[in-house]
Scaffold this active site. Structure first.
Site, PDB file in Angstrom:
ATOM      1  N   GLY A  22       0.888  -1.166   0.000  1.00 21.84           N
ATOM      2  CA  GLY A  22       0.000   0.000   0.000  1.00 21.84           C
ATOM      3  C   GLY A  22       0.920   1.208   0.000  1.00 21.84           C
ATOM      4  O   GLY A  22       1.976   1.161   0.646  1.00 21.84           O
ATOM      5  N   TRP A  36     -10.360  -4.906  -3.838  1.00 21.43           N
ATOM      6  CA  TRP A  36     -11.463  -5.151  -2.917  1.00 21.43           C
ATOM      7  C   TRP A  36     -11.100  -4.390  -1.642  1.00 21.43           C
ATOM      8  O   TRP A  36     -10.471  -4.936  -0.733  1.00 21.43           O
ATOM      9  CB  TRP A  36     -11.594  -6.649  -2.614  1.00 21.43           C
ATOM     10  CG  TRP A  36     -12.012  -7.473  -3.777  1.00 21.43           C
ATOM     11  CD1 TRP A  36     -13.278  -7.870  -4.101  1.00 21.43           C
ATOM     12  CD2 TRP A  36     -11.151  -8.027  -4.795  1.00 21.43           C
ATOM     13  NE1 TRP A  36     -13.256  -8.627  -5.257  1.00 21.43           N
ATOM     14  CE2 TRP A  36     -11.978  -8.740  -5.705  1.00 21.43           C
ATOM     15  CE3 TRP A  36      -9.778  -7.991  -5.046  1.00 21.43           C
ATOM     16  CZ2 TRP A  36     -11.470  -9.399  -6.818  1.00 21.43           C
ATOM     17  CZ3 TRP A  36      -9.263  -8.645  -6.158  1.00 21.43           C
ATOM     18  CH2 TRP A  36     -10.109  -9.335  -7.031  1.00 21.43           C
ATOM     19  N   ARG A  37     -11.397  -3.097  -1.645  1.00 23.42           N
ATOM     20  CA  ARG A  37     -10.950  -2.285  -0.512  1.00 23.42           C
ATOM     21  C   ARG A  37     -12.033  -1.334  -0.015  1.00 23.42           C
ATOM     22  O   ARG A  37     -11.783  -0.585   0.929  1.00 23.42           O
ATOM     23  CB  ARG A  37      -9.700  -1.491  -0.903  1.00 23.42           C
ATOM     24  CG  ARG A  37      -9.985  -0.301  -1.806  1.00 23.42           C
ATOM     25  CD  ARG A  37      -8.757   0.356  -2.381  1.00 23.42           C
ATOM     26  NE  ARG A  37      -7.753   0.770  -1.410  1.00 23.42           N
ATOM     27  CZ  ARG A  37      -6.645   1.441  -1.757  1.00 23.42           C
ATOM     28  NH1 ARG A  37      -6.440   1.767  -3.030  1.00 23.42           N
ATOM     29  NH2 ARG A  37      -5.773   1.781  -0.851  1.00 23.42           N
ATOM     30  N   ASN A  54      -0.505  11.515  -4.791  1.00 18.58           N
ATOM     31  CA  ASN A  54      -0.779  10.160  -5.306  1.00 18.58           C
ATOM     32  C   ASN A  54      -2.221  10.027  -5.815  1.00 18.58           C
ATOM     33  O   ASN A  54      -2.997   9.209  -5.307  1.00 18.58           O
ATOM     34  CB  ASN A  54      -0.520   9.134  -4.194  1.00 18.58           C
ATOM     35  CG  ASN A  54       0.590   8.194  -4.583  1.00 18.58           C
ATOM     36  OD1 ASN A  54       0.941   8.077  -5.760  1.00 18.58           O
ATOM     37  ND2 ASN A  54       1.145   7.508  -3.605  1.00 18.58           N
ATOM     38  N   TYR A  55      -2.558  10.789  -6.830  1.00 19.03           N
ATOM     39  CA  TYR A  55      -3.943  10.845  -7.313  1.00 19.03           C
ATOM     40  C   TYR A  55      -4.343   9.546  -8.021  1.00 19.03           C
ATOM     41  O   TYR A  55      -3.652   9.094  -8.929  1.00 19.03           O
ATOM     42  CB  TYR A  55      -4.080  12.019  -8.286  1.00 19.03           C
ATOM     43  CG  TYR A  55      -5.434  12.120  -8.943  1.00 19.03           C
ATOM     44  CD1 TYR A  55      -6.585  12.232  -8.178  1.00 19.03           C
ATOM     45  CD2 TYR A  55      -5.563  12.097 -10.332  1.00 19.03           C
ATOM     46  CE1 TYR A  55      -7.833  12.321  -8.778  1.00 19.03           C
ATOM     47  CE2 TYR A  55      -6.801  12.184 -10.939  1.00 19.03           C
ATOM     48  CZ  TYR A  55      -7.940  12.294 -10.153  1.00 19.03           C
ATOM     49  OH  TYR A  55      -9.164  12.380 -10.747  1.00 19.03           O
ATOM     50  N   GLY A 100       9.504  10.593 -13.093  1.00 16.62           N
ATOM     51  CA  GLY A 100      10.012   9.310 -13.588  1.00 16.62           C
ATOM     52  C   GLY A 100      11.512   9.337 -13.803  1.00 16.62           C
ATOM     53  O   GLY A 100      12.258   9.859 -12.965  1.00 16.62           O
ATOM     54  N   ASP A 106       6.954   5.719  -3.860  1.00 20.43           N
ATOM     55  CA  ASP A 106       6.820   5.470  -2.419  1.00 20.43           C
ATOM     56  C   ASP A 106       8.194   5.325  -1.759  1.00 20.43           C
ATOM     57  O   ASP A 106       8.441   5.863  -0.674  1.00 20.43           O
ATOM     58  CB  ASP A 106       6.011   4.187  -2.160  1.00 20.43           C
ATOM     59  CG  ASP A 106       4.677   4.194  -2.880  1.00 20.43           C
ATOM     60  OD1 ASP A 106       4.140   5.289  -3.122  1.00 20.43           O
ATOM     61  OD2 ASP A 106       4.170   3.098  -3.201  1.00 20.43           O
TER      62      ASP A 106
HETATM   63  P1  ADP Z   1       5.490   7.881  -9.066  1.00 19.93           P
HETATM   64  O1  ADP Z   1       5.793   6.434  -8.787  1.00 19.93           O
HETATM   65  O2  ADP Z   1       5.055   8.639  -7.852  1.00 19.93           O
HETATM   66  O3  ADP Z   1       4.657   8.123 -10.288  1.00 19.93           O
HETATM   67  P2  ADP Z   1       7.830   8.458 -10.638  1.00 19.93           P
HETATM   68  O4  ADP Z   1       7.383   7.557 -11.713  1.00 19.93           O
HETATM   69  O5  ADP Z   1       8.130   9.865 -10.994  1.00 19.93           O
HETATM   70  O6  ADP Z   1       6.880   8.543  -9.374  1.00 19.93           O
HETATM   71  O7  ADP Z   1       9.120   7.774 -10.010  1.00 19.93           O
HETATM   72  C1  ADP Z   1       9.608   8.116  -8.737  1.00 19.93           C
HETATM   73  C2  ADP Z   1      11.113   8.091  -8.764  1.00 19.93           C
HETATM   74  O8  ADP Z   1      11.559   6.800  -9.154  1.00 19.93           O
HETATM   75  C3  ADP Z   1      11.723   9.042  -9.770  1.00 19.93           C
HETATM   76  O9  ADP Z   1      11.854  10.331  -9.219  1.00 19.93           O
HETATM   77  C4  ADP Z   1      13.065   8.394 -10.019  1.00 19.93           C
HETATM   78  O10 ADP Z   1      13.954   8.733  -8.985  1.00 19.93           O
HETATM   79  C5  ADP Z   1      12.742   6.905  -9.903  1.00 19.93           C
HETATM   80  N1  ADP Z   1      12.509   6.315 -11.234  1.00 19.93           N
HETATM   81  C6  ADP Z   1      11.309   6.083 -11.851  1.00 19.93           C
HETATM   82  N2  ADP Z   1      11.507   5.506 -13.070  1.00 19.93           N
HETATM   83  C7  ADP Z   1      12.849   5.373 -13.218  1.00 19.93           C
HETATM   84  C8  ADP Z   1      13.711   4.834 -14.250  1.00 19.93           C
HETATM   85  N3  ADP Z   1      13.217   4.312 -15.392  1.00 19.93           N
HETATM   86  N4  ADP Z   1      15.051   4.867 -14.050  1.00 19.93           N
HETATM   87  C9  ADP Z   1      15.578   5.370 -12.907  1.00 19.93           C
HETATM   88  N5  ADP Z   1      14.833   5.879 -11.902  1.00 19.93           N
HETATM   89  C10 ADP Z   1      13.491   5.888 -12.048  1.00 19.93           C
END
Ligand code: ADP
Length: 317
Positions: A28, A101-102, A165-166, A227, A258
């Site tokens: 979670g 199921w929450r 976290n929408y 990301g 997370d």
């Molecule tokens: P969320 O999971 O909240 O959508 P992100 O997708 O932005 O957040 O990912 C959170 C963190 O995970 C990023 O800031 C980065 O540090 C790391 N991360 C996500 N994807 C990658 C990737 N392909 N390579 C390296 N680090 C990643």
């Protein structure tokens, strides 16, 4: 010792194994954050404020919290509810989908456990962390209890951290989510959105727009995850964009944000500067996404992250 309280829901996770069996684990969003915060900062007291049932599955879940070193003194027991559950399916293209199921889980009742005694404990925390999912899980007719609690924590000097976290399906419409999130922004010292959260909800795709929007809320520290691209942060007017080293072998991005949150918050509470805290958090998320599921193997995570954390904390202190 730093004292952290994390509010939200942990669910039973079921995933299919290749041989037609189901693997059971626990996950979670904010629970994942608690686990990674504790793994990276072993000397923190990380408390999970949630509700489970009185059934044996709930006992097993609480035992799993304890195995992770997460403090369970604030785990409440509902007399007539059980934990929520979700199942992961992977299609032929490798795309993951989730069934939940929450809607009647024990965690939905958590506001019924906001007693004077529990508020007293929460007020002794250094940090209180919650997410948009924690908010969505609270029964709508009990939200006022939450906002009164948050105001009390803020007035008591507890630092407040929030990740929106929408998840669209958890809200009746965007307006409902926006109203709740904007209350959270106003009371939070640290806000850690993923850019996707804010683009889905407000249409923002650039940090500048997010910054302009957030400036109205008096947030001290805004950390926007994007990301593998970068993380943009602004703290007391000082802007930093931190590049992320993309992971070549991504196995499963569940829990990237997370784990980032847990390690970022732990690092900041240990006196580590913003950019270095982002680097540590990104290293943690980069490790987590090289393993399947929300919770990566403990040994692999600790071996990869602890030395980095220890070094940064030593430099900071
Ligand atoms: P969320 O999971 O909240 O959508 P992100 O997708 O932005 O957040 O990912 C959170 C963190 O995970 C990023 O800031 C980065 O540090 C790391 N991360 C996500 N994807 C990658 C990737 N392909 N390579 C390296 N680090 C990643």
């Amino acid at each position: 010792m730093k004292n952290v309280y994390i509010l939200g829901e942990c669910m039973v996770e079921l995933s299919r194994t290749g041989d037609g069996l189901l693997k059971q684990s626990y996950a979670g969003d904010v629970y994942n954050t608690a686990v990674y915060l504790k793994r990276a900062f072993d000397d923190f007291n990380v408390n999970f404020f949630t509700a489970v049932g009185e059934d044996s599955l709930s006992d097993d879940m609480v035992a799993a919290f304890e195995t992770e070193g997460v403090n369970t003194e604030m785990v409440q027991r509902s007399k007539d509810k059980a934990p929520g559950l979700y199942m992961i399916s992977v299609d032929e293209q490798g795309e993951r989908s989730f069934s939940y199921w929450r809607s009647d889980s024990a965690a939905r009742q958590i506001m019924q456990f906001v007693s004077a005694e529990n508020v007293g404990y929460l007020c002794m925390g250094d940090l209180f962390f919650f997410s948009g999912i924690s908010l969505a899980v609270i029964a709508p007719n009990e939200r006022d209890i939450f906002w009164q609690l948050l105001r009390k924590l803020k007035d008591s000097g507890v630092r407040i951290a929030f990740d929106p976290n929408y998840r669209a399906r958890m809200w009746s419409d965007k307006t409902e989510a926006k109203i709740q999130f904007e209350r959270a922004f106003r009371l939070s010292d640290v806000v850690l959105p993923g850019i996707d959260d804010l683009s889905q909800l407000y249409g923002f795709t650039e940090f500048n727009k997010i910054q302009d929007f957030c400036s109205a809320f008096g947030i001290e520290e805004l950390v926007v995850k994007n990301g593998p691209d970068s993380v943009c942060c602004i703290r007391n007017g000082e802007f930093n964009e931190v590049a992320i080293k993309p992971v070549q072998q991504v196995v499963d991005t569940t829990s990237a944000g997370d784990s980032f949150n847990g390690v970022y918050l732990g690092a900041r509470m240990s006196g580590v500067e913003v950019v270095e805290a982002v680097n540590l958090a990104a290293a943690a998320a980069g490790e987590v996404i090289q393993h399947p599921g929300a919770i990566a193997p403990k040994d692999a995570f600790e071996q990869a992250i602890r030395p980095l954390v220890d070094q940064s904390v030593a430099v900071a202190s």
